[in-house]
Design a protein around this motif. Structure first.
Motif, PDB file in Angstrom:
ATOM      1  N   LEU A   1      34.022  42.285  41.143  1.00  0.00           N
ATOM      2  CA  LEU A   1      34.319  40.857  41.016  1.00  0.00           C
ATOM      3  C   LEU A   1      34.191  40.128  42.354  1.00  0.00           C
ATOM      4  O   LEU A   1      33.666  39.014  42.420  1.00  0.00           O
ATOM      5  CB  LEU A   1      35.736  40.673  40.442  1.00  0.00           C
ATOM      6  CG  LEU A   1      36.194  39.221  40.247  1.00  0.00           C
ATOM      7  CD1 LEU A   1      35.273  38.478  39.287  1.00  0.00           C
ATOM      8  CD2 LEU A   1      37.633  39.176  39.738  1.00  0.00           C
TER       9      LEU A   1
ATOM     10  N   THR B   1      32.292  34.015  36.661  1.00  0.00           N
ATOM     11  CA  THR B   1      33.213  35.101  36.332  1.00  0.00           C
ATOM     12  C   THR B   1      34.513  34.858  37.088  1.00  0.00           C
ATOM     13  O   THR B   1      34.499  34.690  38.303  1.00  0.00           O
ATOM     14  CB  THR B   1      32.594  36.455  36.746  1.00  0.00           C
ATOM     15  OG1 THR B   1      31.293  36.559  36.165  1.00  0.00           O
ATOM     16  CG2 THR B   1      33.452  37.615  36.269  1.00  0.00           C
TER      17      THR B   1
ATOM     18  N   CYS C   1      37.633  38.311  33.906  1.00  0.00           N
ATOM     19  CA  CYS C   1      36.535  38.770  34.773  1.00  0.00           C
ATOM     20  C   CYS C   1      35.506  39.610  34.019  1.00  0.00           C
ATOM     21  O   CYS C   1      34.729  40.325  34.645  1.00  0.00           O
ATOM     22  CB  CYS C   1      37.104  39.593  35.924  1.00  0.00           C
ATOM     23  SG  CYS C   1      37.851  41.139  35.359  1.00  0.00           S
ATOM     24  N   THR C   2      35.486  39.528  32.686  1.00  0.00           N
ATOM     25  CA  THR C   2      34.600  40.395  31.909  1.00  0.00           C
ATOM     26  C   THR C   2      33.122  40.103  32.164  1.00  0.00           C
ATOM     27  O   THR C   2      32.677  38.957  32.087  1.00  0.00           O
ATOM     28  CB  THR C   2      34.899  40.234  30.402  1.00  0.00           C
ATOM     29  OG1 THR C   2      36.295  40.470  30.200  1.00  0.00           O
ATOM     30  CG2 THR C   2      34.091  41.217  29.571  1.00  0.00           C
ATOM     31  N   VAL C   3      32.379  41.164  32.471  1.00  0.00           N
ATOM     32  CA  VAL C   3      30.918  41.096  32.600  1.00  0.00           C
ATOM     33  C   VAL C   3      30.349  42.198  31.709  1.00  0.00           C
ATOM     34  O   VAL C   3      31.106  42.908  31.048  1.00  0.00           O
ATOM     35  CB  VAL C   3      30.468  41.294  34.071  1.00  0.00           C
ATOM     36  CG1 VAL C   3      31.059  40.214  34.969  1.00  0.00           C
ATOM     37  CG2 VAL C   3      30.841  42.684  34.590  1.00  0.00           C
TER      38      VAL C   3
ATOM     39  N   THR D   1      26.236  38.697  34.001  1.00  0.00           N
ATOM     40  CA  THR D   1      27.393  37.802  34.057  1.00  0.00           C
ATOM     41  C   THR D   1      27.171  36.633  33.096  1.00  0.00           C
ATOM     42  O   THR D   1      26.092  36.491  32.512  1.00  0.00           O
ATOM     43  CB  THR D   1      27.597  37.239  35.478  1.00  0.00           C
ATOM     44  OG1 THR D   1      26.507  36.350  35.767  1.00  0.00           O
ATOM     45  CG2 THR D   1      27.630  38.350  36.521  1.00  0.00           C
TER      46      THR D   1
ATOM     47  N   SER E   1      34.716  32.204  30.076  1.00  0.00           N
ATOM     48  CA  SER E   1      33.533  33.037  30.337  1.00  0.00           C
ATOM     49  C   SER E   1      33.837  34.482  29.950  1.00  0.00           C
ATOM     50  O   SER E   1      32.973  35.181  29.401  1.00  0.00           O
ATOM     51  CB  SER E   1      33.059  32.900  31.784  1.00  0.00           C
ATOM     52  OG  SER E   1      33.943  33.530  32.671  1.00  0.00           O
ATOM     53  N   GLY E   2      35.072  34.913  30.194  1.00  0.00           N
ATOM     54  CA  GLY E   2      35.461  36.263  29.773  1.00  0.00           C
ATOM     55  C   GLY E   2      35.492  36.388  28.259  1.00  0.00           C
ATOM     56  O   GLY E   2      35.020  37.386  27.694  1.00  0.00           O
TER      57      GLY E   2
END
Lengths: 152, 212
Positions: free
Chosen positions: A23, A35, A47-49, A73, A102-103
């Motif tokens: 991250l 992220t 923070c999920t990618v 991302t 975004s997560g």
């Protein structure tokens, strides 16, 4: 230490401690700030990618663990499933403050990639690690169902 | 000449008798302490050598299993051998966030264990290669040492493992190894993995008797 990582299809040569959380590298080195940092302990999902197409919490992934892998991302996620999710998110107007979204989207895309038509229970089990302090959960669920229909 | 050979005979039988006596008594009371390779006691887990004082074989075997069970019943192991559909954490609380076994113990589609758990422990995250939940038939949560003892010997409930394969698993498996390599906030299991392996093997060698 010099490392080479692939993010959103681009190669990046970076000079960082291999123990650095992915991250930090994404946000501070590569300036990919979509992220988010939420809790730092894999409890919130902000923070999920994707790593090789699978969801990953970037705050608890050392950057050394993604060398030789493909990182995606929110800035780079693409394809019919991602398009359907984006469209559903916009039309239902899912976000409120937006910080976790975004997560949420990265987790939703990962779910729909695995299960084309998820049940409510599938959604509960896949999305339980993504917290939303505005409690947009009901809209998130509707948007996932709608995207599932659109992606077909 | 005659008396010499008689003396020789007497002497030989005496030697044989002593020898035999030694063999018999050495075997019966062969003290595990005479093995030079027993690992020392370590962080709450006793050495195999410490069980030599128990002369009754069955009693020694039961005591050895109770020692092994100090590891098996520790949170680091039980949390991943739960009786329900979710893993446990800390001292047996439900895992946060909610995660489920899924079909194969690797989690639900879209939220696999590897979303968070990596190849080794990192920051606050427990980790080990192929992190996943032990199948339900291998659940240890809430079970007595006796129940676990019977269960791990039952091929129906131990993944079809022979005693030798079980010993191998205890000594070398990577998920077992995690027990001594958790993140900082979690207490490691007692002793170390090689000591667990020795205690388990000694238990097998002593007849694999289950505690009451």
């Amino acid at each position: 230490m010099k490392l080479s990582i692939e993010v959103n299809g681009d190669r990046h040569d970076i000079d960082v401690d291999p123990e650095t959380p992915l991250l930090w590298v994404l946000r501070d080195e590569l300036r990919l700030t979509g992220t988010k940092y939420g809790c730092g302990v894999a409890q919130c999902g902000a923070c999920t990618v994707h790593v090789d197409g699978r969801p990953r919490r970037a705050c608890v992934a050392p950057v050394r663990s993604v060398v030789d892998k493909r990182v995606t991302t929110i800035e780079g996620v693409s394809g019919p499933t991602a398009d359907a999710v984006r469209k559903a998110w916009v039309s239902i107007d899912v976000p409120q403050c937006g910080y976790c979204q975004s997560g949420q989207i990265m987790s939703a895309v990962a779910l729909l990639t695995k299960i084309r038509r998820p049940s409510d229970e599938d959604i509960d089990h896949a999305m339980s690690g993504n917290i939303c302090r505005c409690a947009t959960y009901i809209r998130i669920r509707r948007a996932i169902h709608q995207a599932a229909g659109d992606a077909e | 000449m005659k008396s010499f050979s008689r003396n020789l005979w007497a002497a030989t039988s005496l030697c044989v008798a002593i020898g035999l006596g030694c063999v018999v008594s050495c075997q019966r009371s062969r003290p595990p302490t005479s093995e030079p390779t027993w690992l020392p006691a370590d962080r709450g887990l006793r050495s195999v050598a410490d069980f030599a004082v128990i002369s009754d074989d069955d009693e020694r075997s039961r005591a050895l299993f109770l020692e092994v069970a100090k590891v098996l019943q520790h949170d680091r192991c039980v949390n991943c051998h739960p009786a329900g559909e979710r893993p446990l954490q800390r001292s047996g609380e439900p895992h946060q966030p909610l995660v489920v076994r899924g079909e194969d113990g690797f989690g639900a589609p879209g939220l696999g264990c590897d979303t968070c758990h990596g190849e080794s422990s990192y920051l606050n995250m427990p980790g080990s290669p192929h992190w996943h939940l032990a199948p339900l038939e291998m659940a240890w949560e809430g079970k007595s040492a006796r129940a676990i003892c019977q269960q791990i010997q039952d091929p129906q409930r131990n993944g079809g493992k022979s005693p030798a394969e079980l010993a191998q698993h205890m000594t070398h498996d990577e998920l077992v190894a995690y027990g001594w390599a958790p993140p900082e906030q979690l207490e490691p299991a007692p002793g170390n993995q090689r000591l667990l392996g020795q205690l388990f093997q000694a238990w097998l060698d002593s007849g694999a008797v289950c505690p009451e």
